[in-house]
Design a protein around this motif. Structure first.
Motif, PDB file in Angstrom:
ATOM      1  N   TYR A  91       0.838  -1.197   0.000  1.00 59.69           N
ATOM      2  CA  TYR A  91       0.000   0.000   0.000  1.00 59.69           C
ATOM      3  C   TYR A  91       0.875   1.250   0.000  1.00 59.69           C
ATOM      4  CZ  TYR A  91      -3.182   3.618   1.522  1.00 59.69           C
ATOM      5  OH  TYR A  91      -3.885   4.781   1.604  1.00 59.69           O
ATOM      6  N   GLY A 154      -6.155   1.383  13.043  1.00 58.20           N
ATOM      7  CA  GLY A 154      -7.198   0.379  12.842  1.00 58.20           C
ATOM      8  C   GLY A 154      -7.951   0.548  11.526  1.00 58.20           C
ATOM      9  N   ASN A 155      -7.589   1.552  10.742  1.00 58.25           N
ATOM     10  CA  ASN A 155      -8.305   1.827   9.505  1.00 58.25           C
ATOM     11  C   ASN A 155      -8.107   0.708   8.491  1.00 58.25           C
ATOM     12  OD1 ASN A 155      -9.755   3.160   7.594  1.00 58.25           O
ATOM     13  ND2 ASN A 155      -8.713   5.098   7.895  1.00 58.25           N
ATOM     14  N   PHE A 156      -8.968   0.653   7.487  1.00 54.16           N
ATOM     15  CA  PHE A 156      -8.756  -0.340   6.436  1.00 54.16           C
ATOM     16  C   PHE A 156      -8.125   0.313   5.216  1.00 54.16           C
ATOM     17  CE2 PHE A 156     -13.166   0.817   7.024  1.00 54.16           C
ATOM     18  CZ  PHE A 156     -13.464   1.455   5.836  1.00 54.16           C
ATOM     19  N   TYR A 157      -7.255  -0.433   4.568  1.00 57.09           N
ATOM     20  CA  TYR A 157      -6.519   0.095   3.423  1.00 57.09           C
ATOM     21  C   TYR A 157      -6.834  -0.744   2.198  1.00 57.09           C
ATOM     22  CZ  TYR A 157      -3.601   2.653   6.724  1.00 57.09           C
ATOM     23  OH  TYR A 157      -3.152   3.490   7.695  1.00 57.09           O
ATOM     24  N   GLN A 158      -6.901  -0.065   1.060  1.00 60.50           N
ATOM     25  CA  GLN A 158      -7.053  -0.785  -0.191  1.00 60.50           C
ATOM     26  C   GLN A 158      -6.053  -0.262  -1.183  1.00 60.50           C
ATOM     27  OE1 GLN A 158     -11.196  -0.341  -0.939  1.00 60.50           O
ATOM     28  NE2 GLN A 158     -11.518  -2.514  -0.758  1.00 60.50           N
ATOM     29  N   GLN A 160      -5.124   0.620  -4.891  1.00 60.08           N
ATOM     30  CA  GLN A 160      -5.881   0.945  -6.094  1.00 60.08           C
ATOM     31  C   GLN A 160      -5.585  -0.048  -7.202  1.00 60.08           C
ATOM     32  OE1 GLN A 160      -8.123   3.595  -7.174  1.00 60.08           O
ATOM     33  NE2 GLN A 160      -8.478   3.165  -5.008  1.00 60.08           N
ATOM     34  N   THR A 260      -5.644  -5.681  -2.902  1.00 65.34           N
ATOM     35  CA  THR A 260      -6.207  -5.162  -4.149  1.00 65.34           C
ATOM     36  C   THR A 260      -7.656  -5.581  -4.312  1.00 65.34           C
ATOM     37  OG1 THR A 260      -4.038  -5.321  -5.154  1.00 65.34           O
ATOM     38  CG2 THR A 260      -5.912  -5.056  -6.632  1.00 65.34           C
ATOM     39  N   PHE A 261      -7.959  -6.878  -4.077  1.00 64.73           N
ATOM     40  CA  PHE A 261      -9.368  -7.191  -4.315  1.00 64.73           C
ATOM     41  C   PHE A 261     -10.169  -7.420  -3.040  1.00 64.73           C
ATOM     42  CE2 PHE A 261      -7.874 -11.577  -5.172  1.00 64.73           C
ATOM     43  CZ  PHE A 261      -8.866 -12.371  -4.628  1.00 64.73           C
ATOM     44  N   GLN A 262      -9.527  -7.334  -1.880  1.00 64.30           N
ATOM     45  CA  GLN A 262     -10.303  -7.232  -0.647  1.00 64.30           C
ATOM     46  C   GLN A 262      -9.822  -5.963   0.063  1.00 64.30           C
ATOM     47  OE1 GLN A 262     -10.098 -10.988   1.386  1.00 64.30           O
ATOM     48  NE2 GLN A 262     -11.057 -12.050  -0.304  1.00 64.30           N
ATOM     49  N   SER A 263      -9.445  -6.057   1.340  1.00 66.86           N
ATOM     50  CA  SER A 263      -8.862  -4.882   1.990  1.00 66.86           C
ATOM     51  C   SER A 263      -8.037  -5.339   3.175  1.00 66.86           C
ATOM     52  CB  SER A 263      -9.953  -3.911   2.447  1.00 66.86           C
ATOM     53  OG  SER A 263     -10.727  -4.505   3.449  1.00 66.86           O
ATOM     54  N   SER A 265      -6.818  -4.809   7.167  1.00 61.99           N
ATOM     55  CA  SER A 265      -7.124  -4.180   8.453  1.00 61.99           C
ATOM     56  C   SER A 265      -6.613  -5.115   9.534  1.00 61.99           C
ATOM     57  CB  SER A 265      -8.629  -3.949   8.596  1.00 61.99           C
ATOM     58  OG  SER A 265      -9.307  -5.177   8.494  1.00 61.99           O
ATOM     59  N   GLU A 268      -6.846  -9.259   9.826  1.00 64.53           N
ATOM     60  CA  GLU A 268      -6.646 -10.019   8.594  1.00 64.53           C
ATOM     61  C   GLU A 268      -5.529 -11.029   8.756  1.00 64.53           C
ATOM     62  OE1 GLU A 268      -8.461  -9.523   5.216  1.00 64.53           O
ATOM     63  OE2 GLU A 268      -9.465  -9.464   7.131  1.00 64.53           O
TER      64      GLU A 268
ATOM     65  N   THR B  39     -14.072  -0.358  12.828  1.00 60.91           N
ATOM     66  CA  THR B  39     -13.038   0.470  13.453  1.00 60.91           C
ATOM     67  C   THR B  39     -13.221   1.954  13.145  1.00 60.91           C
ATOM     68  OG1 THR B  39     -11.520  -1.363  13.192  1.00 60.91           O
ATOM     69  CG2 THR B  39     -10.551   0.774  13.664  1.00 60.91           C
ATOM     70  N   ASN B 231     -15.317  -2.593   0.917  1.00 59.74           N
ATOM     71  CA  ASN B 231     -15.024  -3.794   0.127  1.00 59.74           C
ATOM     72  C   ASN B 231     -16.074  -4.009  -0.947  1.00 59.74           C
ATOM     73  OD1 ASN B 231     -12.650  -4.727   1.258  1.00 59.74           O
ATOM     74  ND2 ASN B 231     -13.702  -5.789   2.905  1.00 59.74           N
TER      75      ASN B 231
END
Lengths: 336, 416
Positions: A91, A154-158, A160, A260-263, A265, A268, B39, B231
């Motif tokens: 990321y 704790g944020n979620f990252y994706q 691109q 990329t196709f999930q995320s 956090s 995981e 979260t 998601n």
């Protein structure tokens, strides 16, 4: 193959019928009665494809896990943390450079280096003490999880998806025929196909490397008997470090795929550790083809389950695991 | 020498505790979903909480409020564990908890086992929490999920002309409540719900769910939140989805509208309903948005407070105002505080709030539409403001009770 048919004609026939039925379900146009009972073909076909592509991701994670176990008898419970860390690295790189491919490379290298460092600094000192190694890896995974929570929050990252891969692609599978006689083809997300392709390529490359090269021969010999291999003058410690680095690097790369196709956090790491454990228990600890088969089964079970029995989808995977443990405890494709 | 130091330390600690003694403290436990799928929601809830403290301060008469924060993950057992820990270990006297629907039901049931303490709901919105067998010491200053959908069904039917919709939602009580509110109104107006899909909270791979969405509907309602919503949108974009969308209250919310990446652009033009609207021009709301923005640097907050921030803000405000009214008197099992809390009428940023006989909020609801501000940021724009929404959604209580509790299949799609 022919020996299997001779020994178990009943089982071989059952497998043949199942394969034929699956192929018919995928390629034939469904009669209306079946659509009514079973839902639309598009849904089924998408679920199968999603299962296969998800299996590709699970394979990437689990192959490193099973390789490390096969050679070093080390149940590396930090594997999920390596996956998550690889995703975070990917990321950061993709945000900084904007390049998707570069993020794979960086994640692989950085996580491989961490894997090598772990083998040299930690596991070499407690070699052969399996219980202690397992405890140490549990401890490390908890430490890593907290460090990552501290650094990334704790944020979620994706990550691109590159613009060229966004959107669907039409596949040559007929999902329905319109009243005008025109066939409707399956629309499928391109990025998932690319990822599946990558997983297949990596799988084949690993198989070739293990079965057709000198270093692969050494690794296989090490899986069978470490001590004799060391006695023959092979620098076994170097092989250990390389294999650990490769396994860790694959997990890191899988992290980029997952992002990329999930995320990504916190949490995981545990999910993918659990997935890899289930995959290798089903497929057989230490076997690469086993990891591929196990990943495929788990991926399909999750996706078909989420469509046809959504409430109990989570249980299906574990039911399969229990079944395998009961019938064939060493795993479906275990060597020994 | 060592002994001397120890003595000094002991003396110092004795003095310090003496100072603490002089100023009596009121301990308040706060929970938020600071881990797991929700979260981001928990973090912004805590920002709303902080904004309220910045405005009102921590003093109640000559007492000082002390807060202990515990983290949950949106599961009921995590919420009860956190609340028990706060009460038993940290000795808190008042709870500001919890954030999520299932947590709310569990904490309400737990509240009955500790009737002497006071529980102020932070943000949870399942209907059952205050509708079925409510706890006398549990106060909720936010509306429930069904109240937050009031106006959406009619707007979709009348203004947008949607006739058939399908729903996708997370499989737990808050989203049941939201779909309940939507279905009652939409089907009451004459619309049809063709399918209801439920996915487990924390689903990562929505590809098969997306493939199973029906093609022959006018719009699809999304009742997802947090990481699940992001998601879903990401994979929806990858699958090339183009349907009209309707959003639940935590789907069309800054927690999702400010997510990184461009998958959220699928939401532009989506209609939704919630207890707030980002661009409402009411001066009270605008002042709250300014307070929120001033409290945190831009990269550590959303452009505008989320529904969770607003709920935590209101709950904290109500608690502090209640405590001040009784001058921090927690004697007689906090009975004075409880009476004060039940009577409070909040002039909240998102409209006036008062409590009904079940200590459940009656408040204002907003139908909104997602707009792009031209610089890539998305906001919910007011389409309609509906004041005085009560828990029975304007139905006669006897009729409302016959509909049944929100679940995967309740209510049926018909006019009640």
């Amino acid at each position: 193959m022919s020996r299997f048919v001779e020994r178990y004609p009943g089982r071989a026939l059952a497998i043949l019928i199942a394969v034929a039925a699956a192929l018919w379900l995928i390629f034939a146009t469904w009669p209306p009665g079946l659509e009514e009972a079973f839902g639309r073909k598009k849904v089924f076909l998408s679920a199968v494809f999603n299962g296969v592509t998800l299996g590709g991701l699970y394979f990437l994670v689990a192959s490193g896990f099973t390789l490390i176990f096969g050679l070093m008898r080390n149940v590396n419970l930090t594997h999920g943390s390596l996956y998550l860390f690889g995703g975070y690295i990917g990321y950061a790189v993709s945000v900084a450079t904007g390049s998707w491919l570069l993020s794979f490379l960086c994640a692989f290298i950085v996580v491989a280096l961490i894997g090598a460092a772990m083998q040299i600094l930690v596991f070499r000192r407690i070699e052969g003490q399996e219980l202690r190694q397992t405890m140490v890896t549990i401890g490390l995974s908890i430490v890593f999880a907290d460090l990552m929570l501290w650094a990334f929050g704790g944020n979620f990252y994706q990550i691109q998806t590159p613009a060229a891969l966004v959107g669907p692609i039409e596949l040559p599978f007929v999902t329905a025929v319109k009243s005008s006689g025109e066939a409707v083809y399956l629309q499928y997300p391109m990025v998932r196909l690319v990822i599946l392709l990558a997983a297949v390529v990596i799988g084949i490359a690993m198989w070739v490397a293990l079965n057709r090269t000198r270093i692969g021969m050494i690794v296989r010999a090490g899986v069978d008997d470490r001590d004799i291999l060391a006695a023959m003058g092979v620098r076994i410690q170097l092989v250990f470090v390389l294999v650990f680095a490769l396994g860790a690097g694959l997990a890191g790369m899988a992290g980029v795929v997952g992002a990329t196709f999930q995320s990504l956090s916190p949490g995981e790491d545990l999910r993918f550790l659990l997935a890899s454990l289930v995959v290798v228990i089903i497929g057989g600890m230490g076997s690469i083809p086993g990891a591929a088969l196990g990943a495929l089964i788990v991926g399909l079970a999750e996706q078909l389950g989420s469509v046809y029995i959504p409430t109990y989808a989570i249980v299906v995977t574990f039911l399969i695991m229990v079944l395998v443990l009961a019938v064939r405890p060493q795993g479906l494709l275990a060597g020994r | 020498m060592v002994k001397g130091r120890l003595c000094l330390a002991a003396l110092a600690s004795l003095l310090m505790s003496g100072v603490a003694f002089a100023q009596e403290k009121i301990k308040v436990g706060v929970t938020a979903t600071l881990e797991g799928t929700y979260t981001v929601l928990g973090e912004d809830g805590m920002r709303g909480f902080q904004t309220a403290l910045n405005k009102l301060g921590k003093k109640v008469g000559d007492k000082e409020l002390e807060f202990v924060v515990a983290s949950t993950d949106a599961t009921p057992d995590s919420a009860v564990r956190a609340v028990r820990k706060l009460i038993e270990q940290d000795k808190v006297q008042i709870l500001l908890s919890p954030l999520s629907g299932d947590e709310g039901i569990a904490v309400k049931n737990f509240a009955k086992t500790r009737p002497e303490l006071t529980f102020v709901n932070a943000a949870s919105g399942a209907q059952e929490t205050t509708f079925v067998d409510p706890a006398p010491n549990f106060f909720r200053y936010n509306m429930d999920g069904a109240q937050w959908q009031v106006g959406l069904g009619k707007y979709a039917y009348d203004t947008k002309g949607y006739r058939n919709i399908a729903t996708v939602g997370e499989d737990y009580s808050f989203i049941y409540t939201q779909v309940f509110g939507l279905v009652l109104e939409f089907c009451g107006a004459g619309g049809k719900i063709t399918s209801r899909q439920w996915v487990p909270l924390g689903t990562k791979d929505f590809a098969s769910v997306i493939a199973a969405l029906p093609d022959d509907v006018d719009a699809i309602y999304l009742g997802l939140g947090g990481a699940d919503a992001v998601n879903f949108l990401n994979q929806y974009q990858q699958a090339g989805g183009k349907a009209h969308l309707l959003g639940g209250s935590i789907m069309v919310d800054q927690t999702i509208l400010s997510a990184k990446g461009n998958a959220k652009n699928a939401l532009i033009g989506t209609i939704a309903a919630s207890g707030q609207a980002d661009t409402w021009d009411d001066p009270g709301w605008q002042a709250f948005v300014k307070d929120y923005q001033a409290a945190f640097p831009p990269e550590k907050r959303f452009p505008s407070p989320s529904l969770l921030a607003t709920n935590y803000y209101n709950a904290t405000t109500a608690l502090i105002l209640g405590l001040r009214k009784v001058n921090g008197d927690l004697g007689d099992n906090q009975s004075k505080l409880k009476a004060a809390l039940a009577a409070i009428e909040l002039d909240a940023p998102n409209g006036k709030i008062k409590l009904d006989a079940n200590r459940q909020a009656i408040g204002t609801n907003f139908v909104t539409e997602v707009v792009d501000d031209g610089k890539g940021a998305l906001f919910s724009k007011v389409a309609k403001v509906i004041p005085n929404v009560n828990q029975t959604l304007g139905y006669d209580p006897a009729v409302f009770a016959k509909i049944g509790l929100p679940s995967r299949t309740v209510p049926e799609c018909k006019k009640y």
